[in-house]
Design an enzyme around this catalytic site. Structure first.
Site, PDB file in Angstrom:
ATOM      1  CB  SER A 204     -58.357 -24.080  13.330  1.00 14.98           C
ATOM      2  OG  SER A 204     -59.364 -23.985  12.257  1.00 14.98           O
TER       3      SER A 204
ATOM      4  CD  GLU B  59      -3.132  -0.540   0.203  1.00  9.06           C
ATOM      5  OE1 GLU B  59      -3.173   0.478  -0.191  1.00  9.06           O
ATOM      6  OE2 GLU B  59      -3.550  -1.558  -0.395  1.00  9.06           O
TER       7      GLU B  59
END
Length: 730
Positions: free
Chosen positions: A429, A163
């Site tokens: 139900s 870098e």
């Protein structure tokens, strides 16, 4: 008049417009005072002045000699150089002013330099289970800060090699690096290299956004220079390593090392260090859990750069290439992430804005969570195509409302939509227990008889699943067999509004429509609230609030929140709880949920299937755990006749068997009346008369339930009448 004329004729006025007078007033060249301008050679006019006198003597041009011409040329050259220097100085001055203006303008859009501080990391939320184990991490996953001296020396060197090779020789900005990158990009006709230093990258990560604009780049340069002035190179490098993003939500080398290798950054190998350094270029694209091949290729480039910079030997580079010890962890696809998302939604209500790292302690049992996940996923994998069911959800909580397991879908990585909390569907139900409880509270009993027969409610004609009718049946039979006509009759008898009040009292928070169809579960609810509303049946009638968070503390141990017990009190009378448990036990013994098996445990519950088989439910419980299962499709499309008594019961049985293994059996709550009937009342939860055989939504096997030889007449109202029937056979 004569005097005036004489006076007038006697005076001679100057005539300025006449050539003769003009020639008299003009100065000759000899009469003029010489000036620097006059000394310069002048070109002769191309045409005469229109006002000049043709008779005036003309000035003759002096003859220009060869030496005079040279002197004139030198003068012109010297004048041109002077003008060039002059305008160069002017332009340079304006350039400096413009540059200063840009710096001032850029700086004006930054915080005051004297007030800049290294910002705190975004808070991390660590979520732990009931056993203390870490279930998930939310927020930006940041590991603990690691000191530069604690890291292996090749780890920071890997970043410098790839870098910012001149990191220790520049002052925050590297002109040579920018020039090299520009030349490379021009040669490759693409942006293949960047000129940002580690310090610039740190400035961007700490203070700026990721937008690509000239203003942001200039701000980055200013902040990089400020960082270099304020901090040493070692401090900058340490800050960088602890703040840079590595993909998959990991910030800093410690978090990334834990994420990808399952160990501390202090213990990474050269190959692992190279991979971490390689991720910075494009963390999302190169994350090894998404692109292992790309991450490996990038790591090889880093190893070559490290060897070229003499940070490692060629032999070390060759030994590391192709031999990574990557232990890539999955990218958080587990269903526990549904729980983590739910927690994230409620944190603001519990502790407000989060500005520090926190640890959230939960009620989740990791073992039960794993069992629940396997039960849902395996069942769907085996039968989703056959029944056209694509999704499922499961919620299990203790009778006090503490959630022990939650599955919000079959695959969190594909869909983060939480079907256990967020989705609202028709319970069918599974809503009927609230109708029957309202009827019990109005004075009916499990042995009360009602007619199962065709019904017409203002043109609406509800039917049973089997399209058969059984005449007079007890409430226990009707509930166990999930007879729709009886449920609607009871709902109309006690009043839809009262049914809605009962459901809300027990914990349903969704809006319910108080109409005749409410008895068949036509109003939508979530799975979590429905399971929570069943909890009072399992705990003796106490209201609960489904919850998952017990404590919240900072990572240093400071307590921010501790959950207090619910104060909802008794929402169902104990004797009514006992009768409801008796009725819903029959659902598992001979009704729609007869496939449910839980040896040694007293269990009860209710199945549910919505209209056109769009949703299949089963909510079942013991005195130890209340568990609900939903199966269906996200687009609300019909399934291929998936019913509550089928797939949901199978998922429920698998989960509950594992959850109750090795746990001492406890009976369901029963009323404890004093006097003559106390002994019988204690036995009520175990009582369960067989019901008439009938096809039902849950009975897909074709197997008939045991039949009852006769239907008893309606007993005396109330608990005493029900007990008298039990005692004396009335």
């Amino acid at each position: 008049m004569a005097w005036g004329r004489k006076k007038s004729s006697g005076r001679k006025e100057p005539l300025f417009g006449l050539p003769a007078a003009l020639s008299e007033l003009r100065l000759s060249p000899q009469d003029r005072i010489p000036s620097p301008v006059d000394e310069k050679p002048k070109k002769s006019p191309k045409r005469r002045n229109e006002d000049s006198d043709d008779d005036a003597p003309r000035e003759r041009k002096p003859r220009v000699t060869k030496s005079g011409s040279k002197r004139r040329s030198k003068g012109r050259a010297r004048g041109g150089l002077l003008r060039l220097v002059y305008w160069g100085a002017v332009l340079g001055l304006w350039g400096v002013i413009a540059a200063v203006g840009v710096v001032v303008w850029v700086g004006a859009h930054l915080p005051a330099i004297q007030s800049l501080e290294i910002p705190k990391r975004p808070p991390t939320i660590q979520i732990t289970g009931a056993d203390g184990s870490v279930l998930a991490t939310r927020g930006e996953m940041a590991g603990a800060n690691v000191s530069l001296k604690d890291l292996p020396p090749y780890l920071p060197k890997a970043f410098i090699a790839i870098e910012d090779r001149r990191f220790y020789s520049h002052y925050g900005v590297d002109p040579l690096g920018i020039l090299r990158a520009a030349i490379t990009n021009v040669l490759h006709r693409s942006v293949s290299q960047g000129g940002s230093t580690l310090t610039q990258q740190l400035a961007k990560n700490l203070f700026l956004t990721q937008e690509r604009t000239l203003q942001r780049k200039l701000q980055e340069v200013e902040l990089a220079l400020w960082l270099e002035r304020k901090h040493s190179k070692s401090e900058i490098l340490e800050l960088y390593l602890n703040r840079v993003y590595f993909g998959s939500g990991a910030y800093g080398v410690e978090a990334a090392s834990q994420r990808y290798f399952g160990k501390s950054a202090r213990n990474v190998t050269v190959a692992e260090a190279a991979m971490l350094a390689g991720l910075v270029k494009s963390p999302s694209r190169l994350a090894p859990n998404r692109n292992p091949e790309g991450a490996e290729q990038r790591a090889q480039i880093v190893l070559t750069a490290m060897a070229d910079a003499k940070f490692i030997t060629e032999a070390q580079a060759r030994a590391s290439i192709g031999h990574p010890s990557y232990n890539v962890k999955p990218a958080g696809a587990g269903t526990v992430n549904y729980v983590a998302d739910w927690i994230g939604e409620v944190l603001d209500d519990l502790i407000g804005q989060i500005d520090q790292n926190i640890v959230v302690e939960t009620t989740i049992d990791p073992k039960l969570q794993a069992v629940a996940e396997a039960a849902v996923i395996d069942e769907l994998a085996a039968k989703s195509v056959k029944f056209n069911v694509s999704q499922g959800a499961l919620v299990a909580m203790s009778p006090d409302g503490a959630v022990r397991a939650m599955v919000g879908g079959r695959n969190y990585a594909e869909s983060q939509y939480n079907r256990a909390v967020t989705a609202k569907r028709q319970p069918g139900s599974a809503f009927k227990p609230f109708v029957y409880l309202t009827a019990i509270e109005s004075g009916l009993t499990p042995e009360t008889v009602r007619q199962d027969a065709p019904l017409d409610v203002k043109g609406w004609k509800p039917e049973n699943y089997s399209h058969e009718y059984f005449g007079p049946v007890t409430l226990t039979q009707a509930l166990a067999m999930s007879l729709n006509t009886v449920a609607v009759r009871l709902g109309l008898e006690v009043g839809p509004k009262n049914v809605v009040r009962t459901a809300h009292r027990l914990g349903i928070s969704s809006k319910l429509d108080a109409n005749a169809s409410i008895a068949l579960g036509t109003s939508e609810v979530s799975l979590t609230e429905l399971v929570g509303a069943y909890a009072p049946f399992a705990n003796g009638g106490l209201g609960v609030s489904p919850h998952v968070v017990t404590k919240i503390r900072t990572d240093s141990g400071k307590l921010l929140y501790a959950r207090q017990p619910d104060q909802l009190g008794q929402v169902i009378e104990p004797r009514n709880v006992a009768m409801m448990n008796t009725m819903m036990q029959e659902t598992l013994l001979s009704g729609t949920a007869h496939k449910a098996e839980l040896p040694g445990w007293m269990a009860a519950g209710k199945t549910g299937t919505s209209q056109d088989f769009r949703d299949a439910w089963f909510i079942g419980y013991t005195a130890n755990l209340v568990t609900g299962v939903w199966l269906g499709n996200d687009d609300n499309s019909p399934t291929k006749k998936a019913t509550g008594g089928g797939l949901p019961v199978e998922v429920w049985t698998r989960f509950m068997k594992a959850a109750h293994q090795g746990v001492a059996a406890v009976p369901l709550p029963a009323s404890q009346p004093s006097g003559l009937f106390s002994t019988v009342a204690q036995a009520m939860p175990q009582a369960g008369a067989p019901v008439a055989s009938a096809p039902s939504p849950g009975n897909t096997s074709g197997r008939s339930a045991p039949t009852r030889t006769s239907v008893r007449p309606e007993p005396a109202a109330g608990l005493d009448g029900w007990l008298m029937d039990r005692l004396f056979g009335r």
